[in-house]
Scaffold this active site. Structure first.
Site, mmCIF file in Angstrom:
data_model
loop_
_atom_site.group_PDB
_atom_site.id
_atom_site.type_symbol
_atom_site.label_atom_id
_atom_site.label_comp_id
_atom_site.label_asym_id
_atom_site.label_seq_id
_atom_site.Cartn_x
_atom_site.Cartn_y
_atom_site.Cartn_z
ATOM 1 N N ASN A 40 44.409 39.526 29.835
ATOM 2 C CA ASN A 40 43.093 39.820 30.578
ATOM 3 C C ASN A 40 42.347 38.162 31.244
ATOM 4 O O ASN A 40 43.094 37.739 30.288
ATOM 5 C CB ASN A 40 42.565 40.375 29.363
ATOM 6 C CG ASN A 40 42.729 39.582 28.039
ATOM 7 O OD1 ASN A 40 43.966 38.718 27.692
ATOM 8 N ND2 ASN A 40 42.354 39.335 27.382
ATOM 9 N N GLU A 42 39.177 36.413 31.168
ATOM 10 C CA GLU A 42 37.070 37.254 30.125
ATOM 11 C C GLU A 42 36.541 36.045 31.224
ATOM 12 O O GLU A 42 36.845 35.219 32.228
ATOM 13 C CB GLU A 42 37.056 37.109 29.140
ATOM 14 C CG GLU A 42 38.287 37.981 28.195
ATOM 15 C CD GLU A 42 37.971 38.006 26.369
ATOM 16 O OE1 GLU A 42 37.693 37.041 26.375
ATOM 17 O OE2 GLU A 42 38.600 38.980 25.787
ATOM 18 N N CYS A 51 41.388 42.954 32.620
ATOM 19 C CA CYS A 51 42.500 43.754 31.256
ATOM 20 C C CYS A 51 44.035 43.278 32.394
ATOM 21 O O CYS A 51 43.841 43.189 32.647
ATOM 22 C CB CYS A 51 42.505 45.808 31.450
ATOM 23 S SG CYS A 51 40.846 45.449 30.330
ATOM 24 N N GLU A 53 46.540 44.490 31.824
ATOM 25 C CA GLU A 53 47.917 46.014 32.827
ATOM 26 C C GLU A 53 47.385 46.498 33.535
ATOM 27 O O GLU A 53 47.890 45.789 35.086
ATOM 28 C CB GLU A 53 47.283 47.393 31.815
ATOM 29 C CG GLU A 53 47.229 47.382 31.292
ATOM 30 C CD GLU A 53 46.752 46.997 29.575
ATOM 31 O OE1 GLU A 53 45.538 46.499 29.789
ATOM 32 O OE2 GLU A 53 46.461 47.545 28.960
ATOM 33 N N CYS A 85 43.655 50.930 27.387
ATOM 34 C CA CYS A 85 42.290 51.531 27.513
ATOM 35 C C CYS A 85 42.200 52.675 28.365
ATOM 36 O O CYS A 85 43.100 52.921 28.892
ATOM 37 C CB CYS A 85 41.078 50.562 27.176
ATOM 38 S SG CYS A 85 41.296 49.896 29.128
ATOM 39 N N CYS A 88 42.828 51.163 32.296
ATOM 40 C CA CYS A 88 43.611 50.875 32.537
ATOM 41 C C CYS A 88 44.768 52.245 32.758
ATOM 42 O O CYS A 88 45.146 52.646 33.332
ATOM 43 C CB CYS A 88 44.694 50.235 31.853
ATOM 44 S SG CYS A 88 43.444 48.639 31.947
HETATM 45 N N1 THU Z 1 42.113 44.549 27.320
HETATM 46 C C1 THU Z 1 43.415 44.650 27.685
HETATM 47 O O1 THU Z 1 43.074 43.371 28.502
HETATM 48 N N2 THU Z 1 43.625 45.832 27.801
HETATM 49 C C2 THU Z 1 43.471 47.007 27.286
HETATM 50 O O2 THU Z 1 44.146 48.005 27.630
HETATM 51 C C3 THU Z 1 42.180 47.010 26.460
HETATM 52 C C4 THU Z 1 41.539 45.539 26.348
HETATM 53 C C5 THU Z 1 41.457 43.230 26.721
HETATM 54 C C6 THU Z 1 39.590 43.098 27.696
HETATM 55 C C7 THU Z 1 39.206 42.345 26.728
HETATM 56 O O3 THU Z 1 39.640 40.826 27.517
HETATM 57 C C8 THU Z 1 39.682 41.760 25.616
HETATM 58 O O4 THU Z 1 41.345 42.656 25.360
HETATM 59 C C9 THU Z 1 39.028 42.904 24.715
HETATM 60 O O5 THU Z 1 38.620 43.788 24.827
#
Ligand code: THU
Length: 127
Positions: A40, A42, A51, A53, A85, A88
């Protein structure tokens, strides 16, 4: 630990997650047998976050093209546990094996859990 979980864990260390502190890694294998990873990333403008994935899936498309199919995918978060999530799941479904048979692995109470994307996203949207 399976090779995909090991690689997902390794790439989670690369995550750019200064806001949530959730360091997430993903590793997937395609029908060609190749593996792709993503973490991920940000942003101070929170909605720009991607994310792990989707980061891995977009790497696979860039390498193999639009017919790329995911056979299996693993996701790991350092210090936390969750399945992919909803956003994804929809993107995994776009590149899944026929019938949503792509296998998705994540950790639950320290143990790997594997579900098909059809189980995680029943009645997925498609055009
Ligand atoms: N996140 C992912 O990388 N994958 C997921 O399936 C759920 C959330 C990340 C996004 C964000 O940077 C952090 O987790 C918190 O939501």
């Amino acid at each position: 630990m399976s090779p995909l979980l090991t690689q997902a864990h390794a790439v989670a260390e690369k995550a750019h997650a200064p806001y949530s502190k959730f360091h997430v890694g993903c590793a997937l294998e395609t029908e060609t047998g190749s593996m792709y990873t993503g973490c991920n990333v940000e942003n101070a403008s929170y909605g720009l976050t991607i994310c792990a994935e989707r980061s891995a899936i977009f790497q696979a498309v860039a390498a193999e093209g639009t017919d790329m199919k995911i056979t299996r995918l693993s996701v790991v978060c350092l210090g936390h546990e969750f399945p992919p999530c909803g956003a994804c799941r929809q993107v995994i479904a776009e590149f899944s094996l026929p019938g949503g048979q792509t296998e998705v692995t994540y950790l639950k109470e320290g143990q790997p859990v594997t579900r098909t994307i059809a189980e995680l996203l029943p009645e997925a949207f498609g055009l």
